[in-house]
Design a protein around this motif. Structure first.
Motif, PDB file in Angstrom:
ATOM      1  N   ARG A 171       0.866  -1.181   0.000  1.00  0.00           N
ATOM      2  CA  ARG A 171       0.000   0.000   0.000  1.00  0.00           C
ATOM      3  C   ARG A 171       0.896   1.222   0.000  1.00  0.00           C
ATOM      4  O   ARG A 171       1.819   1.330   0.817  1.00  0.00           O
ATOM      5  CB  ARG A 171      -0.877  -0.026   1.257  1.00  0.00           C
ATOM      6  N   ARG A 172       0.629   2.159  -0.914  1.00  0.00           N
ATOM      7  CA  ARG A 172       1.510   3.312  -1.035  1.00  0.00           C
ATOM      8  C   ARG A 172       0.721   4.611  -1.025  1.00  0.00           C
ATOM      9  O   ARG A 172      -0.351   4.708  -1.619  1.00  0.00           O
ATOM     10  CB  ARG A 172       2.345   3.224  -2.320  1.00  0.00           C
ATOM     11  N   VAL A 173       1.286   5.591  -0.346  1.00  0.00           N
ATOM     12  CA  VAL A 173       0.716   6.931  -0.299  1.00  0.00           C
ATOM     13  C   VAL A 173       1.844   7.915  -0.594  1.00  0.00           C
ATOM     14  O   VAL A 173       2.900   7.865   0.040  1.00  0.00           O
ATOM     15  CB  VAL A 173       0.098   7.256   1.075  1.00  0.00           C
ATOM     16  N   GLU A 174       1.632   8.785  -1.564  1.00  0.00           N
ATOM     17  CA  GLU A 174       2.640   9.779  -1.930  1.00  0.00           C
ATOM     18  C   GLU A 174       2.057  11.172  -1.797  1.00  0.00           C
ATOM     19  O   GLU A 174       0.936  11.431  -2.248  1.00  0.00           O
ATOM     20  CB  GLU A 174       3.097   9.575  -3.379  1.00  0.00           C
ATOM     21  N   TYR A 175       2.805  12.036  -1.176  1.00  0.00           N
ATOM     22  CA  TYR A 175       2.478  13.462  -1.153  1.00  0.00           C
ATOM     23  C   TYR A 175       3.484  14.170  -2.057  1.00  0.00           C
ATOM     24  O   TYR A 175       4.688  14.106  -1.820  1.00  0.00           O
ATOM     25  CB  TYR A 175       2.589  14.018   0.262  1.00  0.00           C
TER      26      TYR A 175
END
Length: 223
Positions: A171-175
């Motif tokens: 699971r990946r989250v990028e800002y």
């Protein structure tokens, strides 16, 4: 833990020259441009010091070697991406002695203006490009602000890629945040977790919420 790191100096008035991020004490910062080896050795020595005194001697050597191998592999993978910093949970939480099942990678990129000889492309237009050019399957994208700067948040599940060191789905989250004072430069904070073995499980959901809370602590540092 408050961490502060220098970033490339931007152009224009009052450019951002670094950032500050608040993380729990279980997380360690590994700078990837300089001081990397010193940080690695300090983290490993702290981990070795937590080995029980009554541990079988014939088990200690293999354990240390495997620990160092896994840790250095994670750092090397981050360096291959020309990143600025890598954050890893390296201190025990409950029964987990040394967990590399999550990470935060800090990078920066310069996106060329569409008209190099004319006015700079406003960050708002670049944000539209990033939003419409997303190719992540089942991805979720949104825009907003991080410490007053335009930001795009992207969340998706990435398939395993053993050839690149990703043995399982994650699971990946990028800002992606526009750097103040330099509309072509973007700061990227990328969080990745395998959750409890399934990137869509409750642990992964909780960790995504945790990372969003971490990014709420993000602050720019100015010259």
């Amino acid at each position: 833990m408050a961490t502060e790191q220098r970033a490339a100096v931007g152009r224009g008035s009052a450019p951002a020259t670094g950032y500050r991020l608040l993380l729990p004490s279980q997380w360690a910062q590994i700078p990837l441009r300089q001081g990397t080896e010193e940080a690695i050795e300090e983290i490993l020595q702290e981990a070795y010091a937590r080995i029980p005194a009554d541990a079988p001697p014939d088990k200690i050597g293999p354990y240390k070697r495997e620990l160092a191998r896994r840790f250095r592999k994670a750092v090397a993978g981050a360096q291959e991406r020309n990143a600025l910093d890598l954050y890893l949970p390296v201190k025990p939480v409950g029964d987990a002695e040394f967990n590399l099942g999550a990470s935060i990678l800090i990078t920066e990129t310069v996106l060329p203006s569409r008209n190099p000889d004319g006015p700079r492309t406003p960050p708002s237009e670049i944000a539209v490009q990033l939003l419409t050019n997303n190719d992540a399957e089942d991805g979720d994208l949104s825009s907003g602000e991080v410490d007053g700067a335009l930001a795009i948040r992207r969340e998706h599940v990435a398939a395993a890629a053993p050839d690149r060191g990703a043995a399982a789905d994650s699971r990946r989250v990028e800002y992606m945040v526009s750097v103040p004072g330099d509309p072509d430069r973007w700061f990227i904070a990328a969080f990745s977790t395998v959750g409890g073995g399934d990137p869509r499980d409750e642990l992964a959901e909780a960790l995504v919420e945790w990372f969003d809370a971490v990014m709420a602590t993000f602050r720019w540092r100015h010259a």
